[in-house]
Design a protein around this motif. Sequence first.
Motif, PDB file in Angstrom:
ATOM      1  N   LEU A  17     -16.877 -37.692 -11.521  1.00 32.56           N
ATOM      2  CA  LEU A  17     -17.501 -39.005 -11.651  1.00 32.56           C
ATOM      3  C   LEU A  17     -18.841 -38.994 -10.937  1.00 32.56           C
ATOM      4  O   LEU A  17     -18.945 -38.531  -9.800  1.00 32.56           O
ATOM      5  CB  LEU A  17     -16.602 -40.096 -11.063  1.00 32.56           C
ATOM      6  CG  LEU A  17     -15.204 -40.234 -11.677  1.00 32.56           C
ATOM      7  CD1 LEU A  17     -14.447 -41.380 -11.015  1.00 32.56           C
ATOM      8  CD2 LEU A  17     -15.260 -40.438 -13.185  1.00 32.56           C
ATOM      9  N   LYS A  61     -11.956 -41.071 -17.555  1.00 31.56           N
ATOM     10  CA  LYS A  61     -11.255 -42.360 -17.560  1.00 31.56           C
ATOM     11  C   LYS A  61     -10.062 -42.350 -16.605  1.00 31.56           C
ATOM     12  O   LYS A  61      -9.932 -43.228 -15.736  1.00 31.56           O
ATOM     13  CB  LYS A  61     -10.782 -42.701 -18.986  1.00 31.56           C
ATOM     14  CG  LYS A  61     -11.891 -42.749 -20.023  1.00 31.56           C
ATOM     15  CD  LYS A  61     -11.413 -43.230 -21.369  1.00 31.56           C
ATOM     16  CE  LYS A  61     -10.306 -42.388 -21.975  1.00 31.56           C
ATOM     17  NZ  LYS A  61     -10.724 -40.996 -22.260  1.00 31.56           N
ATOM     18  N   THR A  70     -11.046 -42.092 -13.018  1.00 25.50           N
ATOM     19  CA  THR A  70     -11.473 -43.385 -12.484  1.00 25.50           C
ATOM     20  C   THR A  70     -10.267 -44.180 -12.003  1.00 25.50           C
ATOM     21  O   THR A  70     -10.277 -44.758 -10.906  1.00 25.50           O
ATOM     22  CB  THR A  70     -12.240 -44.184 -13.560  1.00 25.50           C
ATOM     23  OG1 THR A  70     -13.403 -43.450 -13.947  1.00 25.50           O
ATOM     24  CG2 THR A  70     -12.654 -45.544 -13.030  1.00 25.50           C
ATOM     25  N   THR A 126      -8.830 -42.712  -8.851  1.00 29.12           N
ATOM     26  CA  THR A 126      -9.688 -43.004  -7.700  1.00 29.12           C
ATOM     27  C   THR A 126      -9.479 -44.438  -7.224  1.00 29.12           C
ATOM     28  O   THR A 126      -9.409 -44.702  -6.017  1.00 29.12           O
ATOM     29  CB  THR A 126     -11.165 -42.759  -8.057  1.00 29.12           C
ATOM     30  OG1 THR A 126     -11.315 -41.422  -8.563  1.00 29.12           O
ATOM     31  CG2 THR A 126     -12.057 -42.924  -6.841  1.00 29.12           C
ATOM     32  N   VAL A 170     -20.095 -44.100 -10.883  1.00 26.97           N
ATOM     33  CA  VAL A 170     -19.547 -45.090 -11.816  1.00 26.97           C
ATOM     34  C   VAL A 170     -19.599 -46.492 -11.216  1.00 26.97           C
ATOM     35  O   VAL A 170     -19.173 -46.717 -10.084  1.00 26.97           O
ATOM     36  CB  VAL A 170     -18.087 -44.735 -12.189  1.00 26.97           C
ATOM     37  CG1 VAL A 170     -17.413 -45.879 -12.946  1.00 26.97           C
ATOM     38  CG2 VAL A 170     -18.061 -43.450 -13.020  1.00 26.97           C
TER      39      VAL A 170
END
Length: 247
Positions: A31, A54, A57, A60, A34
Motif C-alpha cells: 500500500l 484490497k 487494506t 491493516t 491509501v
Amino acid sequence: MMNSEAIPPPGSGALLQLHGIETSYGDSKVLFGVNLEIQAGQCAALLGRNGMGKSTTVKTIMGLQPLKKGSITLRGADLCRMRPHQIAHAGIGLVPEGRRVFPNLSVRENLIATAKQAAHSGPTWKLDDVYAMFPRLQERERHLGCNLSGGEQQMLAIGRALMTNPELLILDEATEGLAPIVRKDIWRCIALLKSRGLALLVIDKNLGALMRVADTHYILEKGVVVWNGSSQELSANPRPVQDHIGM
C-alpha cells in the motif's frame, strides 16, 4: 468526484478514516499512501483487480497487518496501536474472506462466542435478530460449523460479526463462490444492514450489486487509490472501471 488527494486530514469527523497508509510484506511494499473515509451509516465499496491491495487494506484496518506509515482512526480514536481484538471491541466487525467460522462449535456457539454489548447508540444485534435475518441459521443452530454448506457458513460469518455490535461492518468477498440464490440473499442482507444505519465497507466483484447499495466507491490499483466517487458518478462515467478493473 473526489480523488485520493482530496481526503481531509485526520480529525475531519468521519466514522473511519485512513490517511496516507503504507503497508509492506517484508521488503515488498503493498500500500502506497491509501486515503479512504466512511461516514456513519454510509456504504463504501473497495474495488480493484486481484492483488491490488484490497484485502491488505482490510487487514491493516483490523491490525492484522502492521502499518508502516499513516493513520487510521475510528471516530477520531487512533487504531494504529491497538491489537486486533481491541479494534474489534472499538466497533469494527469483520466478515473475512474465506468465512473462517469455528468448525467445531455449533451455529449458536459460533454466534455467542464473540458477542458483546454495543458501545454506541447505533443499530444493535442480538441472537434473535440474527435468526430473523437468517432463518436457516436458527434451523441449524445445533449443527457444527464444519457441517454447514458454504452459503450457511457465510450467513454464520455475517451473523457472528453482527453479534459484536459494530458501528462499521467490513465484508471481504462475502459472495465469492456462492450459488446465485445465496448471493441474492447476502445482497438482501447488505441492503437491510444499510437501511438500519450500519456503516459498511464492501469488497466484491459484483459491480452491479455494489452500484445499487454503495454510496461511494474507491478503486485501488497497485496499492494506490486511483479514483473515488459516488455510484451516480461511476454510472455516468464508467471509464475508471474500464481502465482499472476491466469490467
